[in-house]
Design a protein around this motif. Structure first.
Motif, short mmCIF file in Angstrom:
data_model
loop_
_atom_site.label_atom_id
_atom_site.label_comp_id
_atom_site.label_asym_id
_atom_site.label_seq_id
_atom_site.Cartn_x
_atom_site.Cartn_y
_atom_site.Cartn_z
N TYR A 87 0.80 -1.22 0.00
CA TYR A 87 0.00 0.00 0.00
C TYR A 87 0.84 1.28 0.00
O TYR A 87 0.29 2.37 -0.09
N PRO A 111 -9.72 2.73 7.47
CA PRO A 111 -9.16 2.21 6.22
C PRO A 111 -9.08 0.69 6.16
O PRO A 111 -9.08 0.10 5.08
N ASN A 169 -3.88 4.82 -4.25
CA ASN A 169 -5.07 4.06 -3.90
C ASN A 169 -4.96 2.67 -4.49
O ASN A 169 -4.08 2.40 -5.32
N GLN A 214 -7.19 5.94 0.73
CA GLN A 214 -6.47 5.22 1.77
C GLN A 214 -6.60 5.83 3.16
O GLN A 214 -6.15 5.25 4.15
#
Length: 447
Positions: free
Chosen positions: A48, A128, A100, A172
């Protein structure tokens, strides 16, 4: 039916059955949510994070930054299915570059040229860890359960040969209620999946957008913003199907005020808008309100519904801010998020809206009329009529049902309509039959 397809159908049936029969006490929801926040989960994966040499501001929107393939998981249990997950560049509400993730599920049995159903989730959360990519990659608990249950909703399209795209529409940071950001993240996800060879989509595949409630926010704003923000995507959108629509945020603040089930979304919206617009709306709250906003800073919709019955705006703000219109920055933000105010979709639309809000403890508003308990029907009709006047073919359906129950009627109609847009048949229109709705004029600040 081959073994892999049969196993998938069986797994999805079990998922849907479990979702329909589970009853979870509010106390258990709160405890589970708190535990989920404290524990490490799929979102802690370095996948991420962007650490490229090129500054993110210099990377074009929709650029693929990372790609991985993971087993498709429901509550931590892997299905006989894989998801391609893509980290891509997008933007947030205030225009700053952001990263994202979107998840792409290829059809079990591809049929003909690629066709994409972009399914926008109604995961509605300030945490999240509840986003679809995390749920799909192994997340478990009450928050991720929404994205898990939704698997059963788009499974028929997957089995019919469509590629499914599921973006983390809130970004996020989980910018709940920041409507335009939902649209940007969705459009950039469609740019990204067209660039990633692992998805098998390519740059010419037609796209249909669909979503209910929070998913309708993302779908509508993606359709609305596409012409100006992502014309390359706009050319491929064949239609947008939405239901339970959040048209005018300022109106919704009044509609849910004091309601039995939906009042908890009021503080959730204040937290989400503060976070996404970098505005401290908590400064207008009284002691009770500040404590509530602090407590709910990572809340999921699953822990907010029915847990704050009768909560009112006036009970959580300082006396001088007795109405939303008396908070200048909130008025400014809410007016930016009125659907259809500045942009127009380029493809046909299917819009469904419930009117039985009393079933979920929301009384009709004296000025705004009735709705489904959280969304205002008069606003949705006004949006549909606005788009009709601008030349958009709109099929509008209204149901005497609540927000939750209307979804069950809307879904099969919406999918049938959307599948028709991939063919040669002309989109049906009810533009001449939609009754007048409310004014969608911006809120006026009252200091």
């Amino acid at each position: 039916m081959n073994r892999r397809l049969g196993a998938l159908v069986s797994a999805l049936a079990v998922t849907a059955l479990g979702a329909g029969t589970a009853v979870v006490p509010a106390e258990a929801v709160s405890t589970t949510a708190a535990t989920a926040v404290a524990q490490a989960g799929p979102l802690d994966d370095p996948f991420y994070d962007y650490s490229g040499a090129t500054p993110l501001r210099d990377v074009p929107p929709g650029t693929v930054l990372k790609t991985r393939t993971v087993p498709y998981s429901v509550q931590g249990v892997d299905l006989p299915l894989e998801a391609v997950q893509i980290l891509y560049r997008t933007r947030n509400t205030i225009g700053r570059p952001a990263v994202n993730v979107t998840s792409v599920v290829r059809p079990v049995v591809p049929l003909g040229d690629p066709k994409v159903i972009s399914y926008q989730s109604f995961y509605d959360s300030l945490n999240p860890a509840d986003q679809p990519s995390a749920a799909i990659a192994g997340g478990s608990g009450i928050g991720p359960s929404i994205a898990n249950v939704e698997t059963a909703l788009f499974a028929p399209m997957l089995l019919a040969g469509y590629t499914i795209n599921i973006a983390d529409t809130e970004g996020q940071r989980a910018d709940f209620a920041s409507s335009t950001e939902y649209g940007y993240t969705t459009l950039d996800s469609l740019r990204a999946i067209a660039q990633a060879p692992a998805t098998g989509v390519g740059r010419r595949a037609p796209v249909g957008l669909i979503g209910y409630s929070g998913g309708a926010i993302a779908s509508e704003w993606a359709a609305e913003l596409a012409h100006d923000y992502a014309p390359d995507v706009a050319r491929r959108i064949v239609g947008t199907a939405i239901g339970g629509v959040f048209v005018h945020p300022g109106h919704n603040l009044h509609y849910v005020d004091g309601s039995l089930v939906w009042a908890g979304v009021l503080p959730m919206a204040l937290i989400g808008l503060s976070r996404s617009y970098h505005v401290d709306l908590a400064r207008y709250a009284n002691a009770k309100g500040k404590a509530l906003l602090q407590k709910m800073r990572s809340a999921s919709i699953t822990s907010a519904l029915g847990t704050h019955p009768g909560l009112t705006w006036a009970s959580i703000v300082k006396p001088r801010y007795s109405t939303p219109e008396s908070v200048r920055p909130l008025v400014t933000i809410a007016n930016k998020l009125i659907m259809g105010r500045f942009h127009t979709p380029t493809a046909p639309m299917f819009i469904g809206q419930g009117t039985g809000g009393v079933l979920e403890g929301t009384s009709p508003d004296e000025k705004l009329g009735n709705g489904d308990g959280v969304m205002v029907a008069g606003d949705v009709r006004a949006l549909a009529r606005r788009y009709c006047r601008r030349g958009v073919s709109v099929s509008y359906k209204q149901y005497p049902l609540s927000h939750v129950t209307a979804a069950a009627v809307w879904a099969p109609q919406a999918y049938a309509w959307l599948l028709g847009r991939f063919g040669d048949t002309e989109a049906p229109s009810s533009c001449g039959d939609i009754k007048p709705g409310n004014s969608l004029a911006p809120l006026k600040y009252v200091g």
